[in-house]
Design a protein around this motif. Sequence first.
Motif, PDB file in Angstrom:
ATOM      1  N   PHE A  83       0.840  -1.207   0.000  1.00 11.21           N
ATOM      2  CA  PHE A  83       0.000   0.000   0.000  1.00 11.21           C
ATOM      3  C   PHE A  83       0.870   1.249   0.000  1.00 11.21           C
ATOM      4  N   ILE A  86       2.458   2.071  -3.333  1.00 12.12           N
ATOM      5  CA  ILE A  86       1.486   2.624  -4.283  1.00 12.12           C
ATOM      6  C   ILE A  86       1.164   4.077  -3.931  1.00 12.12           C
ATOM      7  N   VAL A  87       0.881   4.320  -2.635  1.00 11.34           N
ATOM      8  CA  VAL A  87       0.511   5.680  -2.217  1.00 11.34           C
ATOM      9  C   VAL A  87       1.665   6.649  -2.469  1.00 11.34           C
ATOM     10  N   TRP A  89       4.191   6.374  -4.577  1.00  7.25           N
ATOM     11  CA  TRP A  89       4.397   6.532  -6.022  1.00  7.25           C
ATOM     12  C   TRP A  89       3.378   7.496  -6.608  1.00  7.25           C
ATOM     13  N   ALA A  90       2.098   7.291  -6.253  1.00  6.94           N
ATOM     14  CA  ALA A  90       1.041   8.166  -6.774  1.00  6.94           C
ATOM     15  C   ALA A  90       1.258   9.606  -6.315  1.00  6.94           C
ATOM     16  N   VAL A 102      -4.583  14.617   0.432  1.00  9.76           N
ATOM     17  CA  VAL A 102      -4.218  13.216   0.657  1.00  9.76           C
ATOM     18  C   VAL A 102      -2.819  13.139   1.276  1.00  9.76           C
ATOM     19  N   VAL A 106      -1.832  11.570   5.127  1.00  7.21           N
ATOM     20  CA  VAL A 106      -0.997  10.393   5.374  1.00  7.21           C
ATOM     21  C   VAL A 106      -0.370  10.454   6.772  1.00  7.21           C
ATOM     22  N   LEU A 158       1.204   2.843   8.088  1.00  8.61           N
ATOM     23  CA  LEU A 158       1.264   3.406   6.731  1.00  8.61           C
ATOM     24  C   LEU A 158       2.221   4.599   6.586  1.00  8.61           C
TER      25      LEU A 158
ATOM     26  N   CYS B  15      -3.487   3.078  -9.676  1.00  9.93           N
ATOM     27  CA  CYS B  15      -2.696   3.564  -8.549  1.00  9.93           C
ATOM     28  C   CYS B  15      -3.414   4.683  -7.799  1.00  9.93           C
ATOM     29  N   VAL B  16      -3.932   5.663  -8.576  1.00 13.13           N
ATOM     30  CA  VAL B  16      -4.615   6.786  -7.940  1.00 13.13           C
ATOM     31  C   VAL B  16      -5.869   6.303  -7.217  1.00 13.13           C
ATOM     32  N   THR B  19      -4.892   4.563  -4.058  1.00 14.79           N
ATOM     33  CA  THR B  19      -4.420   5.539  -3.072  1.00 14.79           C
ATOM     34  C   THR B  19      -5.590   6.236  -2.405  1.00 14.79           C
ATOM     35  N   PHE B  22      -7.671   3.791  -0.308  1.00 21.01           N
ATOM     36  CA  PHE B  22      -6.990   3.438   0.941  1.00 21.01           C
ATOM     37  C   PHE B  22      -7.077   4.586   1.947  1.00 21.01           C
ATOM     38  N   VAL B  23      -6.818   5.795   1.465  1.00 23.83           N
ATOM     39  CA  VAL B  23      -6.834   6.952   2.370  1.00 23.83           C
ATOM     40  C   VAL B  23      -8.237   7.184   2.926  1.00 23.83           C
ATOM     41  N   LEU B  27      -8.146   6.339   6.691  1.00 25.68           N
ATOM     42  CA  LEU B  27      -7.819   7.589   7.367  1.00 25.68           C
ATOM     43  C   LEU B  27      -9.026   8.521   7.496  1.00 25.68           C
TER      44      LEU B  27
END
Lengths: 280, 279
Positions: A83, A86-87, A89-90, A102, A106, A158, B15-16, B19, B22-23, B27
């Motif tokens: 995860f 990926i996060v 990298w994006a 975003v 994090v 994370l 990917c986006v 992301t 997941f967030v 979160l």
Amino acid sequence: MAAIPSTAFRWREPGVLPGFGLSLGFTVFYLSAIVLIPLAALLIRPWELGWVGFWEAVTAPRVLASLKLSFGGAAIAALNAVFGLIVAWALVRYRFPFKRLVDALVDLPFALPTAVAGIALSTLYAPNGWLGAPLAAWGLKVAYTPLGVVVALVFIGLPFVVRTLQPVISELGAEAEEAAATLGASRAQTLIRVVFPALAPALLTGTALAFARAVGEYGSVIFIAGNLPMVSEIAPLLIVIKLEQFDYAGAAAIGVVMLAASFLIILALNLVQSLLATRR
Amino acid sequence: MRKPTEDGPIVRGVCVALTIGFVVLFLVMPLLTVFSQALDKGVEAALDALTNPDSLSAIWLTLIVAAIAVPLNLLFGVSAAWAIAKHDFRGKSLLVSLVDLPFSVSPVIAGLIYVLIFGMQGWLGPWLREHDVQIIFALPGLVLATIFVTFPFVARELIPLMTDQGRDEEEAAISLGASGLQTFFRVTLPNIKWGLLYGVLLCNARAMGEFGAVSVVSGHIRGQTNTMPLHVEVLYNDYQFVGAFAVASLLALLAIVTLVLKSLLEWRFADEIAAAHRH
């Protein structure tokens, strides 16, 4: 301090800036009083049980089960490596709406008190919660099971992975990738053979940091875990329970094992990392 | 046509999406849960829960603990960074790794070590009881445990920053006749002020939100030794969910303010705090 004769063993290189004795003296005193001496107390305490007593304290079935859950849960939560990659990298390579937000979010697991995270995750994944209800309809119980422990550990781990990777990805530069493309590599080949090896050391560091944090995590886990002895009781909680029963030596014994195990794991990862560094 | 060093639209999209998904899942939704549960029975119920005597005393205690622990760690951080960054001596790298040590210790162990020394059956326990000094289950224990878990924040921000900045400016000040204190306040401090603030910000957030370490040394005496995070736990275990989430939302607000200030500092003063984030 300044009057050390020049023939003596010199442990300080001379300099013109003042305040060396005072600042180092205070630093060492404060470090010893707050960290080193109390940690020494932890290392000494369990041995009043004797070798046999210590061994029995840490191999009791309930203790072993809790250690297995803490280390096993942290190992599964190392899923964060995927995860997090990926996060990160994006966040570095792509542009998308709300990217700034975003990126800031994090860090939430660093900033949000663990007890708050704990009750929030527990409510969210409870059988009647926003996420727990749909998952329960699929027959998946999260809260009050070992799976709940993993969810909490993924949450707190994370940012370690993302924040370790981000600067490495942004410093990667396009040259190596351009060279690979020029020499005829496909994008997938470039990613696997060129980009990934460059990121591997940072990925490993981030994952190790997340793992170390997850092994000792308490606040965010105890609410969602259910804390059933032998099933979903983590090692730090068992330390608290032993303390409440005034079993100081038993609590210290678990503490020593946890400390020793996490240091060994971090040491091993450092070794792997220096191997990776010399091979490249 | 896209450049060969760019990912395809599918990879990019996946990917986006992952992301953001997941967030949101891990979160955003927990954060929303805190506020929505706090306001479940209306604003008034939440405010009532926040202003009852136990909650107020928990808020007060949290502020006191942070007001003692943060300045002490600030003093330590500046002193450690001055010794390490501005002087050369043997054992420096060992000292640097020892400063970071508390970060790799479980918060519960951080509380445990002080119980082993000051607790009823600890090394100094009997002596303390004879002299009627209470450390565990009282304010000094809470402060000690909080200092331990927030120990490295300021130091680890300042050490790389001050090492990067070198010694030239200070050496010039000293050779022009400035005293040590003048040099620190007029030369060093202006150079490190944003990094210092950054460290203090993170240190304070952790000090006010710490749960595991203080939970071990607090004894959970309502109205006396419960900080805000501990009060959250007590209320939650009592099934007083509105109260628990009301106090929790106050802590969540603190976290949000911290993140906003942190992003602001990183964006506005990137060069002056960057040392710690470059590697």
